[in-house]
Design a protein around this motif. Structure first.
Motif, PDB file in Angstrom:
ATOM      1  N   THR A   1      13.562 -22.967 -54.023  1.00  0.00           N
ATOM      2  CA  THR A   1      14.814 -22.616 -54.710  1.00  0.00           C
ATOM      3  C   THR A   1      14.631 -22.345 -56.198  1.00  0.00           C
ATOM      4  O   THR A   1      15.351 -21.525 -56.768  1.00  0.00           O
ATOM      5  CB  THR A   1      15.829 -23.761 -54.556  1.00  0.00           C
ATOM      6  OG1 THR A   1      15.333 -24.946 -55.209  1.00  0.00           O
ATOM      7  CG2 THR A   1      16.069 -24.079 -53.070  1.00  0.00           C
ATOM      8  N   GLY A   2      13.686 -23.049 -56.836  1.00  0.00           N
ATOM      9  CA  GLY A   2      13.484 -22.887 -58.266  1.00  0.00           C
ATOM     10  C   GLY A   2      14.629 -23.410 -59.104  1.00  0.00           C
ATOM     11  O   GLY A   2      14.775 -23.027 -60.263  1.00  0.00           O
ATOM     12  N   ARG A   3      15.430 -24.324 -58.551  1.00  0.00           N
ATOM     13  CA  ARG A   3      16.598 -24.810 -59.283  1.00  0.00           C
ATOM     14  C   ARG A   3      16.271 -25.889 -60.310  1.00  0.00           C
ATOM     15  O   ARG A   3      17.075 -26.132 -61.222  1.00  0.00           O
ATOM     16  CB  ARG A   3      17.641 -25.337 -58.288  1.00  0.00           C
ATOM     17  CG  ARG A   3      18.249 -24.223 -57.426  1.00  0.00           C
ATOM     18  CD  ARG A   3      19.308 -24.769 -56.482  1.00  0.00           C
ATOM     19  NE  ARG A   3      19.911 -23.701 -55.697  1.00  0.00           N
ATOM     20  CZ  ARG A   3      20.865 -23.891 -54.793  1.00  0.00           C
ATOM     21  NH1 ARG A   3      21.307 -25.129 -54.558  1.00  0.00           N
ATOM     22  NH2 ARG A   3      21.365 -22.868 -54.117  1.00  0.00           N
ATOM     23  N   SER A   4      15.147 -26.533 -60.143  1.00  0.00           N
ATOM     24  CA  SER A   4      14.753 -27.553 -61.127  1.00  0.00           C
ATOM     25  C   SER A   4      13.837 -26.955 -62.190  1.00  0.00           C
ATOM     26  O   SER A   4      13.991 -27.227 -63.377  1.00  0.00           O
ATOM     27  CB  SER A   4      14.053 -28.718 -60.431  1.00  0.00           C
ATOM     28  OG  SER A   4      14.928 -29.379 -59.552  1.00  0.00           O
ATOM     29  N   TYR A   5      12.896 -26.158 -61.767  1.00  0.00           N
ATOM     30  CA  TYR A   5      12.023 -25.412 -62.678  1.00  0.00           C
ATOM     31  C   TYR A   5      11.393 -24.276 -61.891  1.00  0.00           C
ATOM     32  O   TYR A   5      11.382 -24.287 -60.655  1.00  0.00           O
ATOM     33  CB  TYR A   5      10.941 -26.317 -63.283  1.00  0.00           C
ATOM     34  CG  TYR A   5       9.894 -26.759 -62.283  1.00  0.00           C
ATOM     35  CD1 TYR A   5       8.776 -25.954 -62.019  1.00  0.00           C
ATOM     36  CD2 TYR A   5      10.018 -27.949 -61.585  1.00  0.00           C
ATOM     37  CE1 TYR A   5       7.810 -26.344 -61.094  1.00  0.00           C
ATOM     38  CE2 TYR A   5       9.063 -28.349 -60.657  1.00  0.00           C
ATOM     39  CZ  TYR A   5       7.966 -27.532 -60.422  1.00  0.00           C
ATOM     40  OH  TYR A   5       7.023 -27.900 -59.502  1.00  0.00           O
ATOM     41  N   ARG A   6      10.878 -23.296 -62.609  1.00  0.00           N
ATOM     42  CA  ARG A   6      10.200 -22.199 -61.918  1.00  0.00           C
ATOM     43  C   ARG A   6       9.126 -21.595 -62.807  1.00  0.00           C
ATOM     44  O   ARG A   6       9.187 -21.702 -64.033  1.00  0.00           O
ATOM     45  CB  ARG A   6      11.194 -21.118 -61.488  1.00  0.00           C
ATOM     46  CG  ARG A   6      11.840 -20.360 -62.629  1.00  0.00           C
ATOM     47  CD  ARG A   6      12.779 -19.279 -62.086  1.00  0.00           C
ATOM     48  NE  ARG A   6      13.332 -18.474 -63.155  1.00  0.00           N
ATOM     49  CZ  ARG A   6      14.447 -18.781 -63.809  1.00  0.00           C
ATOM     50  NH1 ARG A   6      15.095 -19.905 -63.515  1.00  0.00           N
ATOM     51  NH2 ARG A   6      14.899 -18.003 -64.784  1.00  0.00           N
ATOM     52  N   ILE A   7       8.146 -21.001 -62.161  1.00  0.00           N
ATOM     53  CA  ILE A   7       7.075 -20.274 -62.845  1.00  0.00           C
ATOM     54  C   ILE A   7       7.219 -18.806 -62.469  1.00  0.00           C
ATOM     55  O   ILE A   7       7.120 -18.431 -61.297  1.00  0.00           O
ATOM     56  CB  ILE A   7       5.682 -20.777 -62.423  1.00  0.00           C
ATOM     57  CG1 ILE A   7       5.563 -22.286 -62.648  1.00  0.00           C
ATOM     58  CG2 ILE A   7       4.590 -20.039 -63.190  1.00  0.00           C
ATOM     59  CD1 ILE A   7       5.629 -22.723 -64.078  1.00  0.00           C
TER      60      ILE A   7
END
Length: 439
Positions: free
Chosen positions: A130-136
């Motif tokens: 989801t990438g809702r906390s962090y994403r690269i």
């Protein structure tokens, strides 16, 4: 400004890695830990090294762009997050263990930390999709998501659980242990909060390593103090039990029997003198060693004692051996006093003055059971102390030495008219303070 932050992070990461390596080396070569504490710090510093190494790799490849570097960043940041959470639950386990919780996996505090840890890892794994906390991003840039704060809540709660565990178990922990655990819980938690507020600087890595080193030094100092106190107490106990064993009436009776044998049966007298000498030698040798001895060695001492008693009582005294398991160690001078009790207060106190002592051993799960049973008159357990105020042949002394040296227990099971059982229960492979003695 960004380059300065990267430089600071690299310095922190390298310092943390070096310190964690030094901590692991000290753990492995140091002589001041018992076996399980050494194992814990080995796992702790090993985990810290992987955690800090993930941070270091991320800092090195921070400015490198491309899908491959972005993928590597995803791997090391996930590893960083996973191993950071693992460090928190390791402390939960260690606090419970140090407070005497042998079945820590069934403790409510551990359950709470384990549930929070599972929730954290579910959030962490779901973030990969989801990438809702962090994403690269594909250009290898890191961005926090709207639910980043939600991700850190479980680990903060585990740290609070650890503080609660220290408070709840405070009476079972030494002052140094309480200080060590409190520092390890509070310092990384403060650093985590500061790192969440001041994005960019990795305070938590170095602070966690420093807190771990502080905890190791406190635990090491505490165990050394306990070890020397235990050594002094064990020396006192060994002298007490030796005095209980070498009683004047036993020496007098044995020498009287040998005296008569010298004229009636010189060959038997010579054999009896050898047995008597071996018996005394074993008692004296017990003063020079703190290590548990092989069961077979203690059994030989018992047989020497039995042989001397049979010279006196002949067929009136019977001894049976039912040894199903013998591959273990136990503190010296623990089995023979129980056999002496069985002879003196069991067999010889029966109406006929005749009887049998049975010695058996067996493995039961993770424990070994040794039992000395007699078919004498038995007694009320509240009457275990005789009129002179001394425990029968040092039963309380034997119990205390078994608990201190082997982490085991001595159980007396007796009823009037039904005989007596003295049962030693020792955990296999867990010698408690004996780990120091085996260095």
């Amino acid at each position: 400004m960004i380059s300065e932050i990267r430089t600071i992070n690299l310095i922190f990461a390298v310092a943390g890695l070096v310190l964690s390596i030094l901590g692991l080396i000290q753990t492995r070569i140091g002589h001041n830990f018992d076996g399980k504490t050494r194992h814990f710090f080995t796992v702790l510093f090993g985990t810290l090294q992987i955690y800090v190494l993930c941070i270091l790799i991320r800092e090195v490849i921070y400015d490198l762009q491309g899908y491959g570097w972005a993928f590597l960043s995803k791997v090391v940041i996930f590893g960083q997050a996973f191993f950071a959470s693992l460090l928190t639950i390791l402390i939960t386990i260690f606090v419970l263990f140090q407070s005497g919780e042998k079945r820590w996996m069934k403790n409510g505090i551990f359950y709470t930390s384990a549930v929070l840890w599972c929730i954290y890892n579910i959030l962490l794994i779901s973030n990969l999709f989801t990438g809702r906390s962090y994403r690269i991003d594909n250009d290898n840039s890191y961005q926090r998501g709207p639910y980043f704060s939600l991700l850190i809540i479980p680990t903060v709660l585990i740290m609070l659980v650890n503080l609660f565990a220290v408070w709840k178990k405070r009476k079972k922990l030494s002052e140094r242990q309480r200080t060590a655990f409190a520092v390890y819980a509070i310092v990384p938690m403060i650093s985590m909060i500061l790192q969440a507020i001041f994005f960019g600087v990795h305070l938590i890595a170095l602070s966690t390593v420093v807190a771990a080193l502080f905890m190791m030094m406190c635990i090491m100092s505490d165990q050394m103090e306990r070890y020397y106190a235990t050594e002094a107490e064990n020396s006192r106990l060994k002298i007490d039990i030796l005095l209980a064993q070498i009683q004047p009436h036993f020496l007098f009776n044995s020498l009287t029997v040998i005296k008569h044998l010298c004229t009636e049966d010189p060959g038997k007298a010579e054999k009896a003198i050898g047995q008597f000498t071996n018996y005394l030698r074993h008692n004296m040798d017990s003063l020079t060693t703190d290590k548990p001895i092989a069961f077979e060695q203690e059994l030989e001492h018992v047989k020497e004692y039995v042989a001397l008693q049979k010279l006196r009582f002949g067929d009136e005294l019977g001894v049976k051996y039912d040894l199903k398991y013998t591959d273990f160690s136990l503190p010296t001078l623990t089995l023979q006093p129980l056999v002496e009790n069985a002879v003196t207060y069991g067999v010889r106190k029966s109406e006929s003055g005749r009887g049998t002592v049975t010695i058996y051993s067996e493995k039961s799960g993770d424990d070994v059971i040794i039992c000395v049973e007699d078919d004498g008159p038995g007694f009320d357990e509240k009457d275990i102390t005789d009129v002179s105020g001394r425990s029968h042949a040092g039963i309380s002394n034997v119990r205390e030495r078994i608990e201190r040296i082997s982490g085991g227990e001595l159980i007396i099971d007796s009823c009037k008219g039904e005989g007596t059982k003295a049962i030693i229960k020792i955990p296999l492979g867990e010698l408690g303070n004996a780990d120091f003695c085996n260095r």
